[in-house]
Write a protein that holds these residues in place. Structure first.
Motif: not given
Length: 193
Positions: A108-111, A117-118, A123-126, A130-131
């Motif tokens: 969760v912290f990495a998310f 940052s992104l 699309q990357v955030t989405m 999902y991950a």
């Protein structure tokens, strides 16, 4: 009318008031003021500084005992929520397994860091979102499997499951292993005591 008669109490051998009272007082009755003075204690101690330091010393000693008990597994000085044979078994059962939930907070912290940052790339955030949901589902499934196994093991060993032990085991499985209190007493893969 509704109670026993005096002769029935005497016939059953139960002690009555006459048989339990001592004969004679052996001392004069104290005055009321003397009794009240004997029972009175000051609300505030006369030496506040010494009382405060003594209270602090007692608190530090209790905390040290609890800390040492959490490290060694001595249940006499543990918090009440950690005591009991079923909770000890649940701790050992959870500590012997690898749990996906241990790493949920790191994910969760990495998310949060990656999504902030992104944020320019939706699309990357989405995909990261999902991950994260897949990881949460994996934690839920792993916790369910662990709780079923724990329940079977508790019933086999103790005959029943006390209230709150299953929740205790699941919450312990969601904590990072090195940060668990009381400290793990079994290694991964080792049988619970």
């Amino acid at each position: 009318m509704f109670g026993r008669k005096k002769d029935q109490a005497a016939s059953t051998g139960a002690p009555t008031e006459e048989t339990t009272k001592p004969v004679g007082k052996n001392a004069p009755t104290p005055k009321r003021s003397a009794q009240q003075a004997q029972n009175q204690r000051p609300l505030v101690p006369s030496d506040r500084k010494a009382a405060r330091s003594a209270e602090r010393a007692q608190r530090v000693e209790a905390q040290n005992r609890m800390r040492l008990a959490n490290e060694t597994g001595d249940e006499r000085f543990m918090a009440a929520r950690d005591r009991g044979p079923q909770k000890r078994f649940a701790r050992d059962y959870v500590d012997r397994r690898f749990m996906v939930g241990e790493y949920l907070m790191f994910a969760v912290f990495a998310f949060l860091i990656i999504s902030l940052s992104l944020s320019r790339f939706p699309q990357v955030t989405m995909n990261i979102t999902y991950a994260l949901w897949v990881l949460v589902a994996a934690v839920a499934i792993d916790s369910f499997i662990m709780s079923r196994g724990l329940k079977k093991a508790l019933v086999a060993r103790h005959g029943s499951v006390d209230r709150g032990v299953m929740y205790y085991g699941i919450m312990r499985g969601l904590q990072f292993r090195k940060m668990r209190l009381p400290k793990p007493q079994v290694r991964r893969g080792e049988d619970p005591r």
